[in-house]
Write a protein that holds these residues in place. Structure first.
Motif, PDB file in Angstrom:
ATOM      1  N   THR A   1       0.918  -1.261  -0.162  1.00  0.00           N
ATOM      2  CA  THR A   1      -0.004  -0.154   0.110  1.00  0.00           C
ATOM      3  C   THR A   1       0.658   1.275  -0.048  1.00  0.00           C
ATOM      4  O   THR A   1       0.660   2.186  -0.615  1.00  0.00           O
ATOM      5  N   ALA A   2       1.944   1.150   0.823  1.00  0.00           N
ATOM      6  CA  ALA A   2       2.898   2.336   0.720  1.00  0.00           C
ATOM      7  C   ALA A   2       3.398   2.469  -0.364  1.00  0.00           C
ATOM      8  O   ALA A   2       3.918   3.582  -1.080  1.00  0.00           O
ATOM      9  N   VAL A   3       3.891   1.372  -1.097  1.00  0.00           N
ATOM     10  CA  VAL A   3       4.699   1.392  -2.321  1.00  0.00           C
ATOM     11  C   VAL A   3       3.808   2.113  -3.371  1.00  0.00           C
ATOM     12  O   VAL A   3       4.260   2.873  -4.112  1.00  0.00           O
ATOM     13  N   ILE A   4       2.421   1.574  -3.567  1.00  0.00           N
ATOM     14  CA  ILE A   4       1.484   2.188  -4.363  1.00  0.00           C
ATOM     15  C   ILE A   4       1.228   3.679  -4.215  1.00  0.00           C
ATOM     16  O   ILE A   4       1.344   4.202  -5.258  1.00  0.00           O
ATOM     17  N   ASP A   5       1.328   4.218  -2.964  1.00  0.00           N
ATOM     18  CA  ASP A   5       0.991   5.670  -2.765  1.00  0.00           C
ATOM     19  C   ASP A   5       2.219   6.246  -3.238  1.00  0.00           C
ATOM     20  O   ASP A   5       2.394   7.359  -3.978  1.00  0.00           O
TER      21      ASP A   5
ATOM     22  N   GLN B   1      -0.558  -3.874  -7.775  1.00  0.00           N
ATOM     23  CA  GLN B   1      -1.783  -4.087  -7.332  1.00  0.00           C
ATOM     24  C   GLN B   1      -2.013  -5.683  -7.454  1.00  0.00           C
ATOM     25  O   GLN B   1      -2.675  -6.304  -6.734  1.00  0.00           O
ATOM     26  N   ASP B   2      -1.394  -6.222  -8.564  1.00  0.00           N
ATOM     27  CA  ASP B   2      -1.477  -7.506  -8.960  1.00  0.00           C
ATOM     28  C   ASP B   2      -0.769  -8.442  -8.028  1.00  0.00           C
ATOM     29  O   ASP B   2      -1.528  -9.575  -7.640  1.00  0.00           O
TER      30      ASP B   2
ATOM     31  N   ALA C   1       6.024  -9.664 -15.672  1.00  0.00           N
ATOM     32  CA  ALA C   1       5.970  -8.428 -15.256  1.00  0.00           C
ATOM     33  C   ALA C   1       7.115  -7.815 -14.535  1.00  0.00           C
ATOM     34  O   ALA C   1       7.030  -6.619 -14.421  1.00  0.00           O
ATOM     35  N   TYR C   2       7.693  -8.714 -13.717  1.00  0.00           N
ATOM     36  CA  TYR C   2       8.782  -8.291 -13.209  1.00  0.00           C
ATOM     37  C   TYR C   2      10.015  -7.466 -13.907  1.00  0.00           C
ATOM     38  O   TYR C   2      10.712  -6.682 -13.682  1.00  0.00           O
ATOM     39  N   GLY C   3       9.755  -7.822 -15.333  1.00  0.00           N
ATOM     40  CA  GLY C   3      10.657  -6.760 -16.165  1.00  0.00           C
ATOM     41  C   GLY C   3      10.396  -5.245 -16.116  1.00  0.00           C
ATOM     42  O   GLY C   3      11.390  -4.616 -16.422  1.00  0.00           O
ATOM     43  N   LEU C   4       9.078  -4.950 -15.725  1.00  0.00           N
ATOM     44  CA  LEU C   4       8.791  -3.490 -15.592  1.00  0.00           C
ATOM     45  C   LEU C   4       9.811  -2.934 -14.448  1.00  0.00           C
ATOM     46  O   LEU C   4      10.028  -1.750 -14.817  1.00  0.00           O
ATOM     47  N   VAL C   5      10.100  -3.712 -13.481  1.00  0.00           N
ATOM     48  CA  VAL C   5      10.871  -2.966 -12.374  1.00  0.00           C
ATOM     49  C   VAL C   5      12.471  -2.588 -13.150  1.00  0.00           C
ATOM     50  O   VAL C   5      12.885  -1.268 -12.999  1.00  0.00           O
ATOM     51  N   PHE C   6      12.717  -3.432 -14.005  1.00  0.00           N
ATOM     52  CA  PHE C   6      14.001  -3.313 -14.646  1.00  0.00           C
ATOM     53  C   PHE C   6      13.942  -2.106 -15.722  1.00  0.00           C
ATOM     54  O   PHE C   6      14.882  -1.432 -16.040  1.00  0.00           O
ATOM     55  N   SER C   7      12.932  -2.243 -16.293  1.00  0.00           N
ATOM     56  CA  SER C   7      12.662  -1.147 -17.383  1.00  0.00           C
ATOM     57  C   SER C   7      12.485   0.328 -16.688  1.00  0.00           C
ATOM     58  O   SER C   7      12.991   1.199 -17.221  1.00  0.00           O
ATOM     59  N   ALA C   8      11.990   0.428 -15.388  1.00  0.00           N
ATOM     60  CA  ALA C   8      11.908   1.570 -14.729  1.00  0.00           C
ATOM     61  C   ALA C   8      13.266   2.120 -14.417  1.00  0.00           C
ATOM     62  O   ALA C   8      13.542   3.249 -14.555  1.00  0.00           O
TER      63      ALA C   8
END
Length: 210
Positions: free
Chosen positions: A26-30, A51-52, A157-164
């Motif tokens: 929840t804190a991460v999403i914020d 969220q997933d 979907a973990y690839g999204l973190v590396f793209s970021a």
């Protein structure tokens, strides 16, 4: 300009998704909702990913994580695994990174992950001045880019973190390699050392696990 909390949020998304990790999402999403250094598309994708994990079945998300990062050597989140493997160079590289942590107030104790564990490294970056954090992030960038490419090749979907992370540094994502070539890429990096030789002055902030 990147918010230091962004590094902590990305770190958290790469941690093992046990109950404690998922409660803190929840804190991460914020943080991600307030993030402005990433593109809108990347930010929204990360929000959806977080969220997933939060809403998914606990057993399923944990099994996915273990199959990716614990059972697939080429996707290990331990950075030196991809550069030094089991060679003798891995020990000195670990010592260098431990010394960098210590100079900035982070003392590793029993029970911590190895110092080259990527979520720990990203959390450490969150307490540094931005210029120092970005300089250190660029040291293992070739490993981070290859991991991102491999995860995208696995449709994870973990690839999204590396793209970021690539977006924060300002580089384009690598084209995904074929799975059969992944071990060969690691072998080719034996001479591409990542030693984290620290040239920065100690800062007053102390890094610690939340």
């Amino acid at each position: 300009m990147s918010n230091p909390l962004t590094f902590r949020a990305l770190s958290h998304l790469l941690m093992y998704p046990d109950d404690a990790m998922r409660k803190e999402l929840t804190a991460v999403i914020d943080v991600l909702r307030e993030e402005r250094s990433l593109s809108e598309g990347t930010r929204r994708a990360l929000l959806g990913f977080a969220q997933d994990i939060q809403a998914g079945d606990g057993w399923d998300v944990q099994e996915t994580y273990v199959n990716l990062f614990d059972r697939t050597r080429s996707l290990s989140l331990h950075l030196f695994e991809h550069v030094h493997g089991e060679s003798r160079d891995r020990g000195p590289a670990m010592v260098d990174l431990i010394n960098v942590y210590a100079k900035h107030g982070l003392e590793l104790t029993d029970g911590h992950e190895l110092p080259d564990y990527l979520p720990m490294f990203l959390e450490f970056l969150s307490v540094l001045p931005l210029d120092e954090a970005m300089a250190l992030l660029k040291e293992p960038l070739h490993v981070i880019q290859a991991l991102g490419a491999r995860l995208r090749n696995h449709d994870s979907a973990y690839g999204l973190v590396f793209s970021a992370l690539e977006e924060l540094v300002g580089v384009r994502p690598l084209i995904a390699s074929e799975p059969a070539q992944e071990e060969d890429i690691d072998a080719a990096w034996q001479d591409a050392e990542v030693r984290f030789l620290d040239n920065t002055a100690p800062c007053s902030s102390a890094a610690g696990r939340p």
